[in-house]
Enzyme design. Structure first.
Site, PDB file in Angstrom:
ATOM      1  N   GLY A  46      -2.448  12.037  -5.806  1.00 43.88           N
ATOM      2  CA  GLY A  46      -1.815  13.653  -5.457  1.00 43.88           C
ATOM      3  C   GLY A  46      -1.784  13.515  -7.481  1.00 43.88           C
ATOM      4  N   ASN A  69       8.630   5.708   1.393  1.00 46.34           N
ATOM      5  CA  ASN A  69       7.792   6.100  -0.033  1.00 46.34           C
ATOM      6  C   ASN A  69       9.117   6.941  -1.112  1.00 46.34           C
ATOM      7  OD1 ASN A  69       6.448   7.702  -1.443  1.00 46.34           O
ATOM      8  ND2 ASN A  69       5.677   7.048   0.366  1.00 46.34           N
ATOM      9  N   VAL A  71       7.946   8.510  -4.504  1.00 42.55           N
ATOM     10  CA  VAL A  71       7.621   8.218  -5.644  1.00 42.55           C
ATOM     11  C   VAL A  71       7.322   9.056  -6.184  1.00 42.55           C
ATOM     12  CG1 VAL A  71       5.097   7.820  -7.050  1.00 42.55           C
ATOM     13  CG2 VAL A  71       5.420   6.381  -5.040  1.00 42.55           C
ATOM     14  N   ASN A 127      -2.357  18.727  -0.846  1.00 40.97           N
ATOM     15  CA  ASN A 127      -0.538  18.598  -0.034  1.00 40.97           C
ATOM     16  C   ASN A 127       0.368  19.379  -0.276  1.00 40.97           C
ATOM     17  OD1 ASN A 127       1.173  16.983   0.764  1.00 40.97           O
ATOM     18  ND2 ASN A 127       1.403  15.510  -1.598  1.00 40.97           N
ATOM     19  N   CYS A 130       3.953  17.354   0.927  1.00 37.12           N
ATOM     20  CA  CYS A 130       4.438  15.852   0.202  1.00 37.12           C
ATOM     21  C   CYS A 130       6.555  15.623   0.708  1.00 37.12           C
ATOM     22  CB  CYS A 130       4.429  15.633  -0.614  1.00 37.12           C
ATOM     23  SG  CYS A 130       5.326  14.007  -1.505  1.00 37.12           S
ATOM     24  N   LYS A 165      -3.563  19.097   4.091  1.00 29.52           N
ATOM     25  CA  LYS A 165      -2.292  18.236   4.626  1.00 29.52           C
ATOM     26  C   LYS A 165      -1.171  18.469   5.515  1.00 29.52           C
ATOM     27  CE  LYS A 165      -1.723  13.253   4.143  1.00 29.52           C
ATOM     28  NZ  LYS A 165      -1.448  12.720   3.323  1.00 29.52           N
ATOM     29  N   ILE A 191      -0.817  12.881   9.562  1.00 35.62           N
ATOM     30  CA  ILE A 191      -0.049  13.360   9.353  1.00 35.62           C
ATOM     31  C   ILE A 191       0.666  12.867   7.709  1.00 35.62           C
ATOM     32  CG2 ILE A 191       1.460  13.976  11.056  1.00 35.62           C
ATOM     33  CD1 ILE A 191       2.996  11.367  11.095  1.00 35.62           C
ATOM     34  N   ASN A 192       1.358  13.169   7.105  1.00 32.64           N
ATOM     35  CA  ASN A 192       2.141  12.538   6.188  1.00 32.64           C
ATOM     36  C   ASN A 192       2.671  11.638   6.708  1.00 32.64           C
ATOM     37  OD1 ASN A 192       2.510  12.348   3.057  1.00 32.64           O
ATOM     38  ND2 ASN A 192       1.915  13.940   2.691  1.00 32.64           N
ATOM     39  N   GLY A 244      -0.345   5.123   9.978  1.00 31.58           N
ATOM     40  CA  GLY A 244       0.212   3.393  10.627  1.00 31.58           C
ATOM     41  C   GLY A 244      -1.204   2.563  10.809  1.00 31.58           C
TER      42      GLY A 244
HETATM   43  C1  LIG Z   1       2.899   4.950  -1.856  1.00 32.57           C
HETATM   44  C2  LIG Z   1       2.833   6.144  -1.225  1.00 32.57           C
HETATM   45  C3  LIG Z   1       1.906   7.290  -1.741  1.00 32.57           C
HETATM   46  C4  LIG Z   1       2.012   8.466  -1.297  1.00 32.57           C
HETATM   47  N1  LIG Z   1       1.413   9.330  -1.973  1.00 32.57           N
HETATM   48  C5  LIG Z   1       0.847  10.783  -1.674  1.00 32.57           C
HETATM   49  C6  LIG Z   1      -0.015  11.990  -1.932  1.00 32.57           C
HETATM   50  O1  LIG Z   1       0.128  11.501  -3.264  1.00 32.57           O
HETATM   51  N2  LIG Z   1      -0.472  13.046  -1.560  1.00 32.57           N
HETATM   52  C7  LIG Z   1      -0.316  12.817  -0.137  1.00 32.57           C
HETATM   53  O2  LIG Z   1      -0.904  13.840   0.591  1.00 32.57           O
HETATM   54  N3  LIG Z   1      -0.459  11.953   0.531  1.00 32.57           N
HETATM   55  C8  LIG Z   1       0.606  10.549   0.714  1.00 32.57           C
HETATM   56  N4  LIG Z   1       1.408  10.075   0.931  1.00 32.57           N
HETATM   57  C9  LIG Z   1       1.247   9.778   2.278  1.00 32.57           C
HETATM   58  C10 LIG Z   1      -0.194   9.313   2.908  1.00 32.57           C
HETATM   59  O3  LIG Z   1      -1.157   9.994   2.353  1.00 32.57           O
HETATM   60  C11 LIG Z   1       0.230   9.241   4.112  1.00 32.57           C
HETATM   61  O4  LIG Z   1      -0.200  10.161   4.634  1.00 32.57           O
HETATM   62  C12 LIG Z   1       0.895   8.479   4.775  1.00 32.57           C
HETATM   63  O5  LIG Z   1       1.601   7.315   4.221  1.00 32.57           O
HETATM   64  C13 LIG Z   1       0.838   8.002   6.489  1.00 32.57           C
HETATM   65  O6  LIG Z   1      -0.462   7.015   6.883  1.00 32.57           O
HETATM   66  P1  LIG Z   1      -0.206   5.633   6.309  1.00 32.57           P
HETATM   67  O7  LIG Z   1       0.502   5.252   7.683  1.00 32.57           O
HETATM   68  O8  LIG Z   1      -1.520   4.616   6.752  1.00 32.57           O
HETATM   69  O9  LIG Z   1       0.312   5.203   5.466  1.00 32.57           O
HETATM   70  C14 LIG Z   1       1.522   8.569   0.120  1.00 32.57           C
HETATM   71  C15 LIG Z   1       2.230   7.557   1.086  1.00 32.57           C
HETATM   72  C16 LIG Z   1       2.399   5.838   0.097  1.00 32.57           C
HETATM   73  C17 LIG Z   1       2.937   5.165   0.919  1.00 32.57           C
END
Ligand SMILES: Cc1cc2nc3c(=O)[nH]c(=O)nc-3n(C[C@H](O)[C@H](O)[C@H](O)COP(=O)(O)O)c2cc1C
Ligand SMILES: Cc1cc2nc3c(=O)[nH]c(=O)nc-3n(C[C@H](O)[C@H](O)[C@H](O)COP(=O)(O)OP(=O)(O)OC[C@H]3O[C@@H](n4cnc5c(N)ncnc54)[C@H](O)[C@@H]3O)c2cc1C
Ligand code: FES
Lengths: 302, 254
Positions: A46, A69, A71, A127, A130, A165, A191-192, A244
């Site tokens: 992001g 997380n 962050v 985004n 978040c 998103k 999804i986020n 996931g």
């Molecule tokens: C450490 C971390 C940082 C993330 N930072 C962002 C971000 O900056 N912007 C965003 O739209 N999603 C962010 N996400 C969400 C992921 O892009 C993703 O949508 C979410 O983790 C679900 O997918 P996954 O299960 O494959 O991780 C973040 C996820 C994690 C774990």
């Protein structure tokens, strides 16, 4: 010959496998383990108009089959991103999705404008979901009116194709999807993370410095697949399925649920070569099943 | 960018060296040749619901192998302790910045606390090879580990402190009680945060350059997730790539 390409907003991606924002940096670190040019696109972490400090640590907690997380979107701002990260991304033969974050509609417009005349950005991903940013990210993604307004404002400010998103932390995600479509979105990503919490019972306090955080990883996949399925039934916009995905079987599941592409996040932490493994598995599956093009299986679930 | 290696490596040895503490040798030539003291590795567990790799410091490295020493504190380290020689283990290594020995350092002190002791061993070895004398200060709650290994390097005094121990040769109390920091050109440390904080306060008074190795919960280990931060001045900085070794002044401003 099998054809792994997919198309989003008229732009062709070499494959449906994309990296998820915030989990792949700007790709450089993972280039040591993967041929990044095989990816459909890289979604970068992001980026905001001004630098953001982020949340107090600890920011990561492991849960059963998932991680939390918080962050808080720490990032050095658009200017630093354009100077330091984009030059590397430009050298890659893949598409680049820049994930935009903001606390107000004006913030989002400002960061989109920061990229005016900047080459090497193929999509913006808004985004609006978040869960970590107290001041407004949450509200925008959970209120259809705000979602539509911010989408429309950014769409007006830029000619770059816009992916919105979506947050899963809503009662009916199809309402937000339709709002983003009405605002002019070219595609959706969902999804986020899901809001969650973990408590250290010995210390009697939450593990995360921010107390609550976003849940990701295999634990959330069924929720993500369900939401992709539901949203695909109410919109014709292409969907990037996220949440996931860790194996090629997961990728196929998202595509059958209605996704055009699949983005991989948390799984990169468990296996830094996972995107390559997923791609190899996907190609083998297409060959074995004699699937020439992924449109043959996309959204086949009634 | 620094070179790191993703390896499906073979375990050469994994045995208990003290209650709940294990030493594991992993055959990983590329990573071993490139390893520097103070760096760490990520150990991938392949345990389904435990998604995240575990960061463990490099205890020792030679031509073809990396050795780690770890304490069983939870599910991940428990699983690690049950692995057998000849089994495969996935690792990413070497990671982080490591200790930096200043060119004009002639006499150094190494200060370890508890399970923070092992990461100092490879540094002690490196200093011995470079003929830089190094006194070793190790603090434990009850039971010392690795004291003999450090003594065998024969490159300086080895001091032990026990908080609740009964060893006549050990100081009863904190290890920081024993250190006259003005005697050293450089001090290197790894251990629990309160110990590092106390040491930083002590060495600040004598303006002795001090490096401390920090811990934080990690996800990626390579700088992409921005999850592993600690406060350094007004900023949050990543332990996995700007660290784990920091100038004490940066993380414990006086
Ligand atoms: C450490 C971390 C940082 C993330 N930072 C962002 C971000 O900056 N912007 C965003 O739209 N999603 C962010 N996400 C969400 C992921 O892009 C993703 O949508 C979410 O983790 C679900 O997918 P996954 O299960 O494959 O991780 C973040 C996820 C994690 C774990
Ligand atoms: C740079 C670095 C070097 C380290 N070197 C060593 C070493 O040489 N020997 C050793 O015994 N331990 C070391 N640790 C601590 C070690 O990483 C943890 O003890 C281990 O991750 C605990 O895992 P678990 O599954 O057993 O515990 P759980 O508590 O079940 O772990 C749950 C989650 O929290 C994380 N976690 C828990 N405690 C810590 C901690 N103290 N630091 C970072 N993450 C933690 C785990 O990685 C995991 O993601 C180091 C940590 C860091 C950051
Ligand atoms: S662990 Fe991901 S940035 Fe350090």
């Amino acid at each position: 010959m099998i054809d792994t390409t997919v198309s989003i907003a008229g732009i062709t991606l070499k494959s449906p496998i994309v990296t998820a924002s915030g989990t792949f940096g700007s790709g450089q670190e993972y280039a040591q383990f993967n041929d990044l040019s095989r990816l459909g696109a890289i979604t970068v972490k992001g980026v905001s108009h001004e630098p953001w400090l982020g949340n107090p640590p600890p920011r990561i907690a492991e849960t059963h089959g998932g991680i939390l997380n918080a962050v808080g979107l720490q990032n050095p701002g658009a200017k630093a991103f354009i100077e330091k990260d984009l030059p590397f991304l430009r050298t890659l033969d893949t598409k680049v999705i820049v994930n935009l974050c903001g606390r107000t509609v004006e913030d989002y417009v400002a960061v989109a404008r920061d990229f005016e005349g900047v080459e090497g950005v193929h999509f913006f991903e808004l985004n609006i979901s978040c869960p970590n940013v107290k001041a407004g990210g949450m509200a925008m993604g959970t209120d259809p009116k705000m979602a539509e307004e911010v989408t429309r404002a950014v769409k007006r400010a830029t000619a770059t194709p816009l992916i919105v998103k979506l947050s899963p932390n809503v009662t009916d995600i199809t309402l937000i999807a339709k709002a983003a479509e009405a605002g002019g979105a070219d595609a959706l990503c969902l999804i986020n993370t899901l809001l969650g919490m973990k408590i250290d019972i010995h210390k009697k306090k939450p593990i995360l410095g921010n107390k609550i955080g976003g849940l990701s990883g295999p634990a959330i996949k069924p929720v993500a697949v369900r939401m992709v399925y539901q949203v695909s039934k109410v919109t014709t916009l292409p969907i990037i399925g996220t949440g996931g995905a860790a194996t090629w079987e997961d990728a196929i599941e998202f595509i059958m649920a209605g996704a055009t592409a699949v983005s991989v996040g948390t799984a990169n932490f468990t296996n830094p070569r996972v995107v390559t493994d997923i791609l190899d598995g996907l190609v083998a599956y297409m060959q074995n099943q004699k699937i020439k093009n992924l449109s043959q299986i996309k959204g086949i679930i009634e | 960018m620094k070179k790191m290696f993703w390896a499906e490596a073979e375990i050469r040895d994994n045995h208990c060296i003290s209650p709940d503490i294990y030493a594991m040798k992993i055959i990983a030539p590329d990573a071993a040749k490139n390893a520097k003291s103070g760096q760490f590795i990520m150990v991938y567990l392949d345990k389904g619901e435990l998604l995240l790799p575990r960061p463990i410091s490099i205890y020792d490295a030679n031509d073809d192998e990396i050795e780690i020493i770890y304490q069983v504190v939870g599910k991940g380290t428990k699983a690690l302790s049950q692995m057998q020689p000849q089994q495969e283990i996935k690792i990413l290594a070497p990671l982080g910045n490591g200790f930096t020995i200043a060119p004009d350092t002639k006499k150094a002190a190494l200060v370890g606390g508890g399970i923070g002791t092992p990461p100092l061993y490879y540094l002690a070895k490196t200093l011995a090879q470079a003929k830089i004398s190094a006194d070793i200060y190790l603090g434990f709650r009850t039971t010392p580990i690795l004291a003999e290994e450090f003594r065998a390097l024969n490159n300086g005094e080895v001091h032990i402190a026990l908080e609740n121990g009964t060893d006549d040769n050990a100081h009863k109390g904190f290890i920081t009680d024993l250190i006259a920091s003005q005697n050293y050109d450089q001090i290197f440390s790894c251990g629990p945060e309160p110990m590092l904080r106390a040491l930083a306060a002590l060495t600040a008074r004598t303006s002795t350059p001090t490096q401390v190795s920090m811990e934080q919960r990690m996800a990626c280990g390579i700088g992409t997730c921005v999850g592993c931060v600690i406060k350094a001045g007004a900023q949050y900085t990543r332990v996995c790539c700007e660290g784990p070794v920091f100038d004490a002044k940066e993380v414990f401003p006086q």
